[in-house]
Motif scaffolding. Structure first.
Motif, PDB file in Angstrom:
ATOM      1  N   THR A 181       0.812  -1.219   0.000  1.00 52.75           N
ATOM      2  CA  THR A 181       0.000   0.000   0.000  1.00 52.75           C
ATOM      3  C   THR A 181       0.844   1.267   0.000  1.00 52.75           C
ATOM      4  O   THR A 181       0.306   2.362   0.127  1.00 52.75           O
ATOM      5  N   GLU A 216      -3.714  -0.368  -6.609  1.00 54.99           N
ATOM      6  CA  GLU A 216      -4.823   0.588  -6.678  1.00 54.99           C
ATOM      7  C   GLU A 216      -4.980   1.324  -5.352  1.00 54.99           C
ATOM      8  O   GLU A 216      -5.191   2.529  -5.321  1.00 54.99           O
ATOM      9  N   ALA A 217      -4.844   0.600  -4.250  1.00 57.23           N
ATOM     10  CA  ALA A 217      -4.904   1.230  -2.931  1.00 57.23           C
ATOM     11  C   ALA A 217      -3.757   2.220  -2.755  1.00 57.23           C
ATOM     12  O   ALA A 217      -3.948   3.332  -2.239  1.00 57.23           O
ATOM     13  N   PRO A 257      -1.310   9.598  -4.703  1.00 59.09           N
ATOM     14  CA  PRO A 257      -1.431   9.864  -6.139  1.00 59.09           C
ATOM     15  C   PRO A 257      -0.206  10.534  -6.747  1.00 59.09           C
ATOM     16  O   PRO A 257      -0.018  10.490  -7.971  1.00 59.09           O
ATOM     17  N   ARG A 282      -2.128   3.818  -5.138  1.00 59.50           N
ATOM     18  CA  ARG A 282      -2.385   4.974  -6.010  1.00 59.50           C
ATOM     19  C   ARG A 282      -3.399   5.930  -5.385  1.00 59.50           C
ATOM     20  O   ARG A 282      -3.274   7.145  -5.510  1.00 59.50           O
ATOM     21  N   GLU A 283      -4.384   5.365  -4.725  1.00 58.82           N
ATOM     22  CA  GLU A 283      -5.409   6.193  -4.081  1.00 58.82           C
ATOM     23  C   GLU A 283      -4.828   6.966  -2.904  1.00 58.82           C
ATOM     24  O   GLU A 283      -5.130   8.132  -2.712  1.00 58.82           O
TER      25      GLU A 283
END
Length: 179
Positions: free
Chosen positions: A47, A71-72, A78, A74-75
């Motif tokens: 993460t 994806e986590a 960013p 990137r969230e």
């Protein structure tokens, strides 16, 4: 670390991010602190805890095989580039990074020597490897899934590294490979 990082069933996690959370900053400073604005590759980024810790030192790229974890990451972060990749086949040109950090992935690699060769190829001679210590303890993987220090030294030599320093942490071991 910030609360946003550890939402959910924190007590059930058995990750190096949980176990080394107090040492994350120390690991980043130890590996990148003497480099001037390094470009860092965080392999097995999860993460992004270590990617975030390396960020004050320079440019960071995170890589992981797990799309959901990426994806986590990137969230949460960013401003950092995260790519899907496995340790044995890193999609970067030779000498793209000043430092490559293998965050608890060497023992899981299908071919650990190839993973180290790839790290050496895309890096410029400095690789940090975070792994479980070779001792039985209630958290983490069983002893059969842990690397002995002499195994790490042998793998590093086979991959072409000339020096390996072992730095014990509270719950993990940081290996610094050079050459």
């Amino acid at each position: 670390m910030t609360e946003r990082r550890f939402q959910g069933p924190f007590g059930r996690l058995r990750s190096p991010e949980r176990l080394a959370r107090l040492e994350v900053g120390w690991v980043a400073e130890r590996l990148a602190g003497d480099l001037t604005r390094p470009r860092v590759l965080d392999v097995g980024t999860g993460t992004g805890v270590f990617a975030e810790a390396f960020q004050p030192y320079g440019e960071v790229v995170g890589a992981d095989v797990n799309a959901a974890m990426l994806e986590a990451a990137r969230e949460l972060l960013p401003e950092i580039t995260f790519v899907q990749a496995e340790a044995e086949r890193l999609p970067f040109p030779d000498h793209s990074f000043d430092l490559v950090f293998l965050g608890h992935v060497l023992h899981e690699a299908t071919d650990p020597v190839q993973a180290l060769r790839e790290s050496r190829r895309v890096g410029r001679g400095r690789v940090g490897v975070l792994e479980w210590p070779f001792r039985e303890e209630p958290q983490g993987p069983p002893l059969a899934h842990r690397l002995r220090p002499e195994t790490v030294r042998t793998l590093a030599a086979e991959a072409g590294f000339s020096a390996v320093r072992e730095e014990p942490l509270t719950s993990m071991v940081l290996y610094v490979l050079e050459g």
